[in-house]
Structure formats: C-alpha cells, structure tokens
Design a protein around this motif. Structure first.
Motif, PDB file in Angstrom:
ATOM      1  N   VAL A 116     -13.013  -0.117  -6.460  1.00 14.01           N
ATOM      2  CA  VAL A 116     -12.718   0.530  -5.179  1.00 14.01           C
ATOM      3  C   VAL A 116     -11.520  -0.167  -4.556  1.00 14.01           C
ATOM      4  O   VAL A 116     -11.457  -1.398  -4.539  1.00 14.01           O
ATOM      5  N   THR A 118      -9.559  -0.576  -1.012  1.00 11.29           N
ATOM      6  CA  THR A 118      -9.775  -0.302   0.416  1.00 11.29           C
ATOM      7  C   THR A 118      -8.482  -0.552   1.184  1.00 11.29           C
ATOM      8  O   THR A 118      -7.814   0.381   1.604  1.00 11.29           O
ATOM      9  N   THR A 119      -8.089  -1.811   1.335  1.00 12.48           N
ATOM     10  CA  THR A 119      -6.834  -2.114   2.028  1.00 12.48           C
ATOM     11  C   THR A 119      -5.695  -2.339   1.039  1.00 12.48           C
ATOM     12  O   THR A 119      -4.528  -2.362   1.424  1.00 12.48           O
ATOM     13  N   ASP A 145     -10.441   5.498  -4.002  1.00  8.41           N
ATOM     14  CA  ASP A 145      -9.427   5.076  -3.034  1.00  8.41           C
ATOM     15  C   ASP A 145      -9.987   5.377  -1.645  1.00  8.41           C
ATOM     16  O   ASP A 145     -10.197   6.532  -1.292  1.00  8.41           O
ATOM     17  N   ARG A 146     -10.251   4.312  -0.884  1.00  8.08           N
ATOM     18  CA  ARG A 146     -10.821   4.496   0.459  1.00  8.08           C
ATOM     19  C   ARG A 146      -9.746   4.702   1.504  1.00  8.08           C
ATOM     20  O   ARG A 146     -10.021   4.594   2.696  1.00  8.08           O
ATOM     21  N   VAL A 148      -6.120   3.662   1.121  1.00  5.28           N
ATOM     22  CA  VAL A 148      -5.056   2.666   1.187  1.00  5.28           C
ATOM     23  C   VAL A 148      -3.721   3.358   1.490  1.00  5.28           C
ATOM     24  O   VAL A 148      -3.500   4.504   1.086  1.00  5.28           O
ATOM     25  N   ASP A 164     -13.209   8.604   2.419  1.00  4.73           N
ATOM     26  CA  ASP A 164     -13.170   7.847   3.663  1.00  4.73           C
ATOM     27  C   ASP A 164     -14.579   7.309   3.932  1.00  4.73           C
ATOM     28  O   ASP A 164     -15.555   8.050   3.805  1.00  4.73           O
TER      29      ASP A 164
END
Ligand code: ZN
Length: 189
Positions: A116, A118-119, A145-146, A148, A164
């Motif tokens: 995963v 995230t940032t 992909d949360r 980025v 998301d």
C-alpha cells in the motif's frame, strides 16, 4: 485484473472492512485495510503479483526492492512474475538499509514494490536505498494507492486500485456524530 476483482479479493479475505473502526492510531475510519490478510493466501498473492508485473514489465527492471515488512510478500510475487530478483530493505537503528548480504550496483534497474502506498514516504526512502547502492530506480508499484501525489513521488507509479481511506479524530468522526458504535478491527462480536 480490474479494480473490482482486486477489491473482491481484499473483501473475501477480510483485508478490507467497511464500517466504523477505531484504528491503532486512535483515529476513526469507515474503512480498515490490512493487506497481510489477502497476501496470506498464496494464490491471491500470486494473482496480485502477476497483475502488477503485467503493468510494469515495460520498464524492463532487473530487480525488485521492497520495504520490510509490508512489501516483502508482494515484492516476491512481482519478482517471480517478472523473472527477476526480489530484495527487501529493512530498518536498522531506524534507517532503511540493505542487509543479509543483499547487494545492488550500477547494472541494476530497480522497481520499488509495496503493498500500500499512502504518502509515498516509504517508497522514496526505498528508492534512495537503491540509489545509494548505485542502482537506477525506474518506477514504483503498489497494490493499493491511497491517494499519493504523483508529483511528490517523482517516479512513475503503477497501482491496481486507488482507494481513499479517510480517518478522523473521534470528535470529528461523522459516524460518531450519528451515534454509531465504534469497533476495533479484528475483534469479533
Ligand atoms: Zn467514530
């Protein structure tokens, strides 16, 4: 493998829960994501690895590098599907490092693989490990992909799903505001 097929594997294995959760950070969320729960099934891990390999084979990477621990299983599967080495970097005194005799050099063209993103912080840190060893980093890949910011990454990113996962402090949580009871992920009612 399209986005729905990937999310179905996550839901089937309990790796994606929807509801009202108290995360280990203390924040509340409507989603709980734990990719180790989908990757524990080798046939699911293999399918996800093959799907990421299909999206990244054009880069012609010569090795995969993943951050431990979360990236190891999917990194191995992507490496297997591409027919290239799969290495991992791990923390030593807080710094991501190549250990265990893993070595990279100027002929290595790397794909950074994570479960995963995230940032993007761990992706960039992993890319720096490869570059510090003299290798070239061609791109990054993640199952999920949360959200980025691609510009902050500075690398081409391939992912199977964009998801998301918003979270809030309890006093700003919309589900708390509606009086819904909160649960801890993994606990059984
Ligand atoms: Zn809440």
């Amino acid at each position: 493998m399209d986005q729905d097929a990937v999310l179905n594997l996550f839901r089937t294995s309990g790796a994606l829960l929807e509801g009202h959760f108290r995360l280990s950070s203390g924040l509340h969320s409507e989603r709980y994501l734990q990719s180790a729960l989908v990757l524990q099934y080798p046939e699911f891990a293999a399918r996800l690895g093959e799907a990421l390999a299909a999206r990244t084979s054009h880069l012609q990477a010569t090795a995969v590098l993943s951050p431990a621990l979360g990236g190891i299983v999917i990194g191995q599967e992507v490496g297997r599907a591409l027919g290239i080495r799969a290495l991992f970097a791990e923390r030593q005194d807080g710094v991501l490092t190549l250990r265990r005799g893993f070595s990279l050099g100027a002929t290595d063209r790397m794909l950074v693989v994570e479960d995963v993103i995230t940032t993007g912080g761990s992706t960039l840190e992993t890319a720096r490990v490869a570059e510090a060893a003299g290798a070239q980093v061609l791109g990054a890949a993640a199952i999920i992909d949360r959200g980025v910011d691609p510009a902050s990454l500075g690398l081409p990113l391939q992912s199977l799903v964009q998801l998301d996962v918003p979270s809030w402090p309890p006093d700003a949580c919309p589900r708390c505001a509606q009086g819904e009871p909160v649960t801890k992920p993994g606990s059984r009612a």
